[in-house]
Design a protein around this motif. Structure first.
Motif, mmCIF file in Angstrom:
data_model
loop_
_atom_site.group_PDB
_atom_site.id
_atom_site.type_symbol
_atom_site.label_atom_id
_atom_site.label_comp_id
_atom_site.label_asym_id
_atom_site.label_seq_id
_atom_site.Cartn_x
_atom_site.Cartn_y
_atom_site.Cartn_z
ATOM 1 N N ALA A 49 32.266 13.349 -3.201
ATOM 2 C CA ALA A 49 32.022 12.096 -2.476
ATOM 3 C C ALA A 49 30.571 12.000 -2.034
ATOM 4 O O ALA A 49 29.926 10.942 -2.159
ATOM 5 C CB ALA A 49 32.954 12.000 -1.269
ATOM 6 N N ALA A 50 30.030 13.099 -1.523
ATOM 7 C CA ALA A 50 28.638 13.104 -1.059
ATOM 8 C C ALA A 50 27.666 12.940 -2.225
ATOM 9 O O ALA A 50 26.642 12.250 -2.102
ATOM 10 C CB ALA A 50 28.350 14.397 -0.292
ATOM 11 N N ASP A 51 27.967 13.562 -3.362
ATOM 12 C CA ASP A 51 27.125 13.377 -4.552
ATOM 13 C C ASP A 51 27.066 11.904 -4.943
ATOM 14 O O ASP A 51 25.998 11.360 -5.232
ATOM 15 C CB ASP A 51 27.694 14.182 -5.729
ATOM 16 C CG ASP A 51 27.295 15.644 -5.701
ATOM 17 O OD1 ASP A 51 26.316 15.993 -5.026
ATOM 18 O OD2 ASP A 51 27.983 16.447 -6.376
ATOM 19 N N SER A 62 29.499 11.038 3.915
ATOM 20 C CA SER A 62 30.651 11.915 4.138
ATOM 21 C C SER A 62 30.260 13.221 4.818
ATOM 22 O O SER A 62 31.077 13.849 5.489
ATOM 23 C CB SER A 62 31.348 12.225 2.809
ATOM 24 O OG SER A 62 31.898 11.050 2.256
ATOM 25 N N ILE A 63 29.012 13.658 4.613
ATOM 26 C CA ILE A 63 28.452 14.799 5.321
ATOM 27 C C ILE A 63 27.072 14.394 5.806
ATOM 28 O O ILE A 63 26.519 13.388 5.355
ATOM 29 C CB ILE A 63 28.363 16.069 4.436
ATOM 30 C CG1 ILE A 63 27.546 15.804 3.168
ATOM 31 C CG2 ILE A 63 29.759 16.584 4.091
ATOM 32 C CD1 ILE A 63 27.357 17.023 2.287
ATOM 33 N N ASN A 64 26.500 15.168 6.720
ATOM 34 C CA ASN A 64 25.254 14.732 7.346
ATOM 35 C C ASN A 64 23.994 15.164 6.612
ATOM 36 O O ASN A 64 22.892 15.028 7.127
ATOM 37 C CB ASN A 64 25.193 15.189 8.809
ATOM 38 C CG ASN A 64 25.217 16.706 8.956
ATOM 39 O OD1 ASN A 64 25.124 17.430 7.961
ATOM 40 N ND2 ASN A 64 25.354 17.189 10.171
ATOM 41 N N ILE A 100 38.315 13.705 -0.788
ATOM 42 C CA ILE A 100 37.514 12.923 0.144
ATOM 43 C C ILE A 100 37.050 11.661 -0.577
ATOM 44 O O ILE A 100 36.441 11.733 -1.640
ATOM 45 C CB ILE A 100 36.301 13.725 0.654
ATOM 46 C CG1 ILE A 100 36.750 15.054 1.279
ATOM 47 C CG2 ILE A 100 35.495 12.905 1.649
ATOM 48 C CD1 ILE A 100 37.696 14.923 2.457
ATOM 49 N N ILE A 101 37.350 10.509 0.012
ATOM 50 C CA ILE A 101 37.006 9.233 -0.614
ATOM 51 C C ILE A 101 35.574 8.861 -0.227
ATOM 52 O O ILE A 101 35.232 8.856 0.957
ATOM 53 C CB ILE A 101 37.980 8.126 -0.149
ATOM 54 C CG1 ILE A 101 39.425 8.521 -0.490
ATOM 55 C CG2 ILE A 101 37.619 6.796 -0.782
ATOM 56 C CD1 ILE A 101 39.674 8.754 -1.951
ATOM 57 N N ILE A 150 28.016 9.355 -19.042
ATOM 58 C CA ILE A 150 29.058 9.749 -18.096
ATOM 59 C C ILE A 150 28.712 11.095 -17.486
ATOM 60 O O ILE A 150 28.564 12.096 -18.194
ATOM 61 C CB ILE A 150 30.442 9.843 -18.765
ATOM 62 C CG1 ILE A 150 30.782 8.553 -19.520
ATOM 63 C CG2 ILE A 150 31.523 10.140 -17.717
ATOM 64 C CD1 ILE A 150 32.136 8.589 -20.219
ATOM 65 N N GLY A 151 28.579 11.128 -16.161
ATOM 66 C CA GLY A 151 28.368 12.364 -15.427
ATOM 67 C C GLY A 151 29.634 12.759 -14.683
ATOM 68 O O GLY A 151 30.618 12.012 -14.655
ATOM 69 N N GLU A 152 29.618 13.940 -14.081
ATOM 70 C CA GLU A 152 30.803 14.426 -13.359
ATOM 71 C C GLU A 152 30.395 15.163 -12.092
ATOM 72 O O GLU A 152 29.292 15.700 -12.004
ATOM 73 C CB GLU A 152 31.645 15.353 -14.244
ATOM 74 C CG GLU A 152 30.904 16.542 -14.874
ATOM 75 C CD GLU A 152 30.522 17.643 -13.901
ATOM 76 O OE1 GLU A 152 31.254 17.854 -12.903
ATOM 77 O OE2 GLU A 152 29.485 18.294 -14.127
ATOM 78 N N SER A 153 31.296 15.172 -11.132
ATOM 79 C CA SER A 153 31.138 16.027 -9.958
ATOM 80 C C SER A 153 32.507 16.526 -9.537
ATOM 81 O O SER A 153 33.348 15.750 -9.085
ATOM 82 C CB SER A 153 30.470 15.270 -8.803
ATOM 83 O OG SER A 153 30.358 16.119 -7.661
ATOM 84 N N ILE A 154 32.742 17.817 -9.742
ATOM 85 C CA ILE A 154 33.975 18.463 -9.318
ATOM 86 C C ILE A 154 33.721 19.966 -9.207
ATOM 87 O O ILE A 154 33.644 20.670 -10.218
ATOM 88 C CB ILE A 154 35.168 18.155 -10.267
ATOM 89 C CG1 ILE A 154 36.440 18.862 -9.782
ATOM 90 C CG2 ILE A 154 34.825 18.479 -11.718
ATOM 91 C CD1 ILE A 154 37.714 18.380 -10.437
#
Length: 349
Positions: A49-51, A62-64, A100-101, A150-154
């Motif tokens: 979510a932060a990415d 979502s984070i500071n 986390i949305i 297309i990229g990814e974050s997981i």
């Protein structure tokens, strides 16, 4: 600036394109030591979510601060945002199943977060839903674009990628990369071996058991899209390609993986050997961060992070448009300098 493998072409990459970031989580990232894509195992669920927020907004909600490794090395979203800033393409965030949305507009594939693959990653229903909704999205993107990136974050996605490749019959044990310079291969092997026990015989059953929502989202979008596709990522995108191949062997003719030199040169993995097995072409961004003014950025050259959030593919697209390495690294440093004061601590806001 760009290295080609297996007769990969680059001329079509000058086309107008959309950048699509597929995000999701897997409970595999909660296993201590399996990933450094977050300051702690628990914070890995905030990373996608932060990415996405950083790529779109230039800051996280979502984070500071931006996601960092336990050693404070910044997310590759920094490289992606810097690369895309020279091009300004349409940027879409697609939620395939993130716990986390993100606090930004996004497209929802109505998936679910991946659970621990040692038990059951996804339900059959959600596996089919992610694939089907991804296909619909890919078809819609075809109406306006001949090319998508297309990229990814997981976090922990290389572990689910290895399990997926093995489940589909590829020789992949110990051959996927890692965000850490010390690839936790033995831990990954144990997790994957346990996950592959009692594997269902059918295709959907196999990928529901051991895959993750991002791999399915990437595969679905790719299957629906009618033009050329640059899968911007490392060994995870080989697993996505393997899933695509199971549904449509001819589709791989339109697909190239765009990654970084750090993944291709990773001696703890075998990016090129895996891509040869699946029969997918590869491009590598030869970005050089040794000239960066910041230790956190230069750490990429020491094997940290390596890839993610489409960093390799995004930098390839920048290089294709005449952006030099010096120009790109200067932009990365500019963005990082705005954030460096906040990098000491990643408490949830």
């Amino acid at each position: 600036m760009i290295k080609t493998y297996y007769d990969a072409e680059v001329s079509y990459l000058k086309e107008n394109f959309a950048y699509v970031l597929v995000i999701g989580t897997t409970d595999v990232s909660l296993i201590p030591g399996i990933t450094i894509a977050g300051a702690t195992p628990e914070l890995t669920h905030f990373t996608p979510a932060a990415d996405a927020e950083y790529v779109i907004l230039g800051k996280c909600k979502s984070i500071n601060t931006i996601p960092v490794s336990p050693n404070g090395i910044p997310t590759p979203a920094l490289l992606t945002r810097a690369s895309l800033s020279f091009i300004n393409p349409l940027k879409l965030v697609v939620n395939a199943g993130s716990r986390i949305i993100p606090k930004i507009p996004f497209i929802d594939l109505h998936g679910e977060p991946g659970k621990d693959i040692r038990r059951q990653a996804l339900t059959i229903q959600k596996t089919n839903e992610i694939l089907e909704n991804g296909i619909r999205l890919g078809e819609e993107l075809s109406n306006n674009f001949k090319l998508i990136v297309i990229g990814e974050s997981i976090p922990a996605g290389t572990t689910t990628a290895m399990a997926t490749l093995l489940a589909l019959g590829y020789d992949a044990m110990g051959k996927v990369s890692s965000a850490s310079p010390e690839n936790p291969k033995e831990l990954k092997r144990k997790v994957v071996e346990e996950a592959l026990r009692n594997l269902p015989p059918d295709l959907i059953g196999k990928i529901a058991k051991v895959s993750d929502p991002v791999l399915l989202g990437v595969a679905g979008i790719s299957l629906g899209f009618k033009g050329k596709i640059l899968l911007a990522g490392g060994t995870q995108m080989i697993a996505a390609s393997a899933i695509i191949k199971e549904f449509d062997k001819n589709k791989l003719q339109d697909i190239t993986i765009g990654t970084t030199k750090w993944v291709v040169e990773d001696r703890s993995a075998d990016m090129l050997g895996l891509s040869r097995q699946v029969n997918v072409k590869v491009l590598a961004s030869m970005i050089d961060l040794t000239i960066s003014a910041f230790d956190g950025i230069r750490a990429y050259e020491k094997g940290y992070v390596k890839e993610g959030v489409g960093a390799g593919g995004a930098s390839i697209m920048a290089f294709m448009r005449g952006i030099t390495n010096d120009m790109l690294v200067k932009r990365i440093d500019e963005y990082y300098s705005h954030l460096v004061s906040n990098l000491k601590g990643s408490n949830i806001s």
